[in-house]
Design a protein around this motif. Structure first.
Motif: not given
Lengths: 275, 268, 352
Positions: B174, B178, B180-184, B186, B188, B195, B206, B209, B227, B230, B233, C34, C37, C56-57, C240
């Motif tokens: 994670c 983060k 890298a600025g990726n959308l999580c 989850f 998506r 994690q 990630v 894609g 985890h 999660i 869930d 998606g 940013r 995101v950031l 976590l």
């Protein structure tokens, strides 16, 4: 607004003396390009470019020349590489950093130094200027303890200091470990009960492993020494020295800029300060 | 004298050595600084001592374990190269099944019976448990992943040549995801093992894609209970969740069957 | 008073895109996998203010990027070294910055500019950047609580402030730099923007976003009283320790550094600064291995107290949490600082 661009850039410091000091530590004397201009209790970030940097206490008193002294224990990757450096090699130095001790807090008072292990190195930066103006202080007591005789720092100096008038030096080891030893055996807390001190006029400076403080403070409290008469020099994982990186933060204070020297009474509201 | 480095492979696809061969620029620089004395993918030469031995692959047979111990004894620094050596990888899933069942499934019942009755084949019965190399020898460093990250290989070798201690942060994927600025994943609507997985890959899957399947191994101290909840869930049942963990990390999840220090420990 | 005009949204977006002809321009855009940013735009990009969700950031991270070279070095033949700081002064425009993120940038400016140790790397980028802010008409997500922590109407640090009014945009230049940049934006001049801003505010939903069960002014004292509260355990049972909450926070700025050496020439290399996270287990470990915040709960408490107590007291500022909602939205364990702050206020707020 224009800001100095060198905040993170170390300056060269050439090793002019390097020798084994104890079984685990080495002593270094460095020549900087200009005087460091430090206060007692401050630290520098010591660098080997390509390896990294780490906070190291300054063990010499304030000086007007460009010399810097320090005692370094091999404990991480940086200090392992430094241990291989010899006279003539160049290290990098940033600093000095931190608040340090203020001699005005000690002048006119009886002074007690309690040093555990490597803690003598930073406290020496305070002991030296105090002893240099011996007449401005009351009784001076230095309790210095370490693991075993071969771990004792500044043995010759401790003996010299102990020979000075009005200065008592108590040297201890946890265990003689079958080595010759001319001091006492026990913890640094042990002598405190029997010290001839005037609790009302005493100021104490403590530096040692984190586990030490609680017990020394308890012993001092038993003698009636108040927490506003005690200064402690804390260890944290400083990564920048600039109050920014967050690693040394203790509750709301940054150890690297607000400390590492704190008046104990100021730590009362900082539950994360002592273990 | 240039440090001698060597590559040895055990049960693996040798993809990690290939991954390293693919960093051609760095490899040329590297060859200026070190002597590569054993590298089955590239050359064949033997040396009595190695400064750095890279071990690719997991350990299956006792003769492999003996060979690994011999390499360890002749190496100053020993590195687990890739998920097979570091955590046993996918092949360790076979540990959950009896060897006879595995044999029958792969080679048929006739082969299984012959192996049991023919003394020449008995050494194969030692092939009962897939082990990460840390079950057999002390490991100095782990280069994780399936395959390894060439940049981490270069970082490790550069540091060892310089005499410094390379630092591989004990962080989950994670953190790099983060940065890298990726959308999580989850967010998506999918699920991810990032994690609880060792970082160092730059969250490459990630970022491209996909999701993290955990090839770099479970992070020591990871809150697996949380985890799992999660993942539940998110709609996965427990069997699916176990499957997901076990894809790469089954050996890490069978601690009772292993001996020696696990690969979950710190890189030194 | 500086120039204020009313322009169409279309004209404003075209103007922002056009700025990329001469400068680096960052604007919220959908990333490859998606999620919004702040990404570099080119003059042909079709930009939009519609469908904004929190990026995101946060945009302020651009002033101190995730992995930043602080200086390069070269060891010399005489054993000494030369080190050269890397200072990035390229002019750039950060456009479409929302009030919460603007408030965070103002706080980060304070942290990095004021005091004994200003940060030259941050400040160089910051001072080379022109900020075009955009006021929110509605909460940008169901996690938003900017109004509750007082950042909804932040405008400090904006060079140009865009306010949606009816179907158009009020564009106000707040600085000489902003005024110069706005020269190319066509629109109808406005003598007094105040009534338009009032109309924008009147059209906003009330209450705006999530509301705390008490005043954020009470949080520092409530947090102090919450030190031994079991709420820290209950709010971290599912944590976590992945660090996401820190890394996506617009006012988290902790870092670590590491050195990299060139494989080709080991005498050369650079020092890198990397975002760090106080929620990661080893953050407060000292040299002898002792950990001063050994539990998840103690680390979470530290994070929350930084946002609502420590830093605002240290810098005598507004709360460091600006209510953007990113940490809660991106936490896969659904741990939301809004919920924690709410519980702190409920359980430890009021007069002791």
């Amino acid at each position: 607004m224009s800001v100095a661009t060198e905040a993170f850039v170390p300056r060269p410091a050439r090793i002019i003396e390097a020798r084994p000091f104890t079984s685990r530590e080495r002593f270094y004397r460095l020549a900087l390009d200009r005087p460091l201009g430090h206060h007692p209790g401050q630290f520098v970030m010591l660098n080997i470019l390509g390896i990294g940097e780490a906070p190291i206490s300054i063990s010499c008193g304030p000086r007007t020349d460009n010399i810097l002294e320090m005692v370094i224990r091999e404990i991480g990757s940086l200090t392992q590489v430094i241990a291989k450096k010899v006279v003539g090699d160049v290290l990098g130095v940033r600093g000095p950093f931190g608040s340090g001790f203020d001699l005005d807090d000690f002048r006119g008072r009886d002074v007690l130094f309690v040093c555990g292990g490597l803690g003598l190195a930073p406290l020496r930066s305070l002991i030296l200027p105090v002893l240099a103006e011996r007449e401005r202080y009351g009784r001076i007591t230095i309790i210095s303890g370490c693991r075993a005789p071969d771990a004792e720092l500044y043995r010759d100096e401790l003996r010299l200091w102990g020979a000075m008038e009005g200065v008592e030096v108590i040297r201890l080891v946890d265990s003689t470990d079958h080595q010759p030893w001319d001091g006492r055996v026990g913890l640094v807390t042990a002598p405190i009960a029997d010290l001839e001190i005037d609790p009302g006029n005493l100021v104490a400076a403590l530096c040692g492993p984190p586990v030490m403080y609680k017990f020394v403070v308890m012993a001092l409290a038993a003698r009636g020494v108040q927490s506003n008469q005690i200064f402690v020099d804390l260890e944290r994982r400083m990564r920048c020295g600039l109050g920014r990186c967050g690693h040394c933060q203790i509750n709301d204070v940054y150890c690297c800029t607000d400390g590492p020297v704190f008046r104990l009474s100021d730590l009362d509201r900082l539950p994360e300060a002592l273990r | 004298m240039k440090p001698k480095i060597a590559f040895f492979d055990f049960a693996s696809c040798e993809g990690c050595q290939l991954a390293i061969l693919n960093v051609e620029d760095a490899l040329l620089d590297l060859l200026e600084r070190v002597d590569i004395v054993e590298f089955r993918e590239a050359l064949s030469e033997k040396a009595p001592r190695y400064d750095i031995a890279f071990i690719e692959g997991s350990i299956h047979r006792e003769e492999d374990a003996d060979r690994l111990r011999d390499i360890r004894a002749r190496s100053r620094v020993l590195v687990a190269l890739g998920a097979c050596a570091a955590i046993g990888n996918v092949q360790a899933r076979s540990n959950a099944t009896a060897p006879a069942v595995n044999l029958a499934r792969v080679y048929g019942e006739e082969a299984r019976d012959r192996v049991q009755t023919d003394p020449d084949h008995w050494p194969l019965w030692a092939h009962t448990r897939v082990r990460p190399i840390s079950d057999v020898v002390e490991v100095d460093y782990y280069l994780r992943g399936c395959p390894v990250v060439p940049a981490e290989f270069v970082k490790l070798v550069t540091a060892l040549i310089a005499g410094s201690e390379p630092r591989f942060a004990r962080e989950p994927v994670c953190t790099e995801c983060k940065r890298a600025g990726n959308l999580c994943v989850f967010a998506r609507g999918e699920t991810c093992l990032g994690q609880v997985t060792w970082a160092g890959c730059g969250a490459i899957c990630v970022t491209q894609g996909y999701r993290c399947d955990g090839c770099r191994g479970l992070l020591p101290g990871a809150n697996l209970e949380a985890h799992r909840q999660i993942l539940r869930d998110a709609g996965l049942d427990d069997a699916t969740i176990d499957d997901r963990y076990d894809l790469f990390c089954s050996a890490q999840r069978q601690p009772q069957q292993r001996r020696g220090a696990g690969p979950g420990g710190h890189a030194r | 008073m500086r120039r204020a005009i009313v322009a169409t949204e279309e004209a404003t977006l075209a103007w922002i895109a056009g700025l990329a002809n001469e400068r680096l321009v960052d604007f919220p855009q959908t990333g490859p996998a998606g999620g919004l940013r702040f990404a570099r735009t080119s003059p042909d990009d079709r930009l939009t203010f519609a469908d904004y969700r929190p990026t995101v950031l946060p945009p302020g991270k651009t002033f101190a990027p995730a992995n930043e070279v602080l200086f390069t070095f070269a060891h010399q033949a005489d054993g000494s070294f030369r080190a050269t700081p890397i200072i990035d002064r390229r002019p750039r425009v950060l456009a479409g910055v929302r009030p919460c993120d603007l408030a965070a940038i103002a706080l980060m400016d304070h942290v990095n500019r004021d005091g004994d140790h200003p940060d030259p790397h941050y400040l160089a980028r910051r001072e080379a950047t022109t900020i075009v802010a955009y006021r929110c008409s509605k909460p940008c997500s169901d996690r938003c609580f900017c109004a509750a922590v007082g950042s909804l109407d932040s405008d400090e640090g904006a060079d140009i402030l865009l306010t949606p009014v009816d179907d158009a945009l009020l564009a106000e230049a707040r600085t000489p730099t902003g005024e110069a940049l706005m020269a190319d934006l066509d629109g109808t001049p406005v003598d007094d923007p105040a009534p338009l801003v009032a109309r924008h505010r009147a059209a906003r939903p009330q209450p705006f976003g999530r509301q705390l069960p008490g005043s954020p002014d009470d949080l520092p004292a409530a947090l102090e009283r919450s030190w031994s509260s079991p709420l820290w355990e209950t709010h971290t049972a599912r944590c976590l320790s992945c660090g996401t909450c820190n890394l996506v926070c617009p006012t988290c700025y902790c870092f670590d550094t590491h050195d990299e050496v060139d494989l080709a020439d080991p005498n050369e290399g650079h020092r890198c600064r990397d975002w760090d996270s106080c929620m990661l287990p080893e953050f407060a470990v000292v040299a002898d291995g002792h950990d001063f915040r050994p539990t998840v709960a103690s680390r979470q408490r530290h994070r929350v107290k930084r946002k609502f107590e420590y830093l605002q007291q240290k810098f005598d500022s507004r709360p460091f949490c600006v209510g953007c909602g990113r940490c809660g939205a991106q936490c896969t364990a659904d741990i939301d600082i809004f919920d924690i702050a709410s519980d702190v206020l409920k359980q430890h707020g009021g007069t002791p």
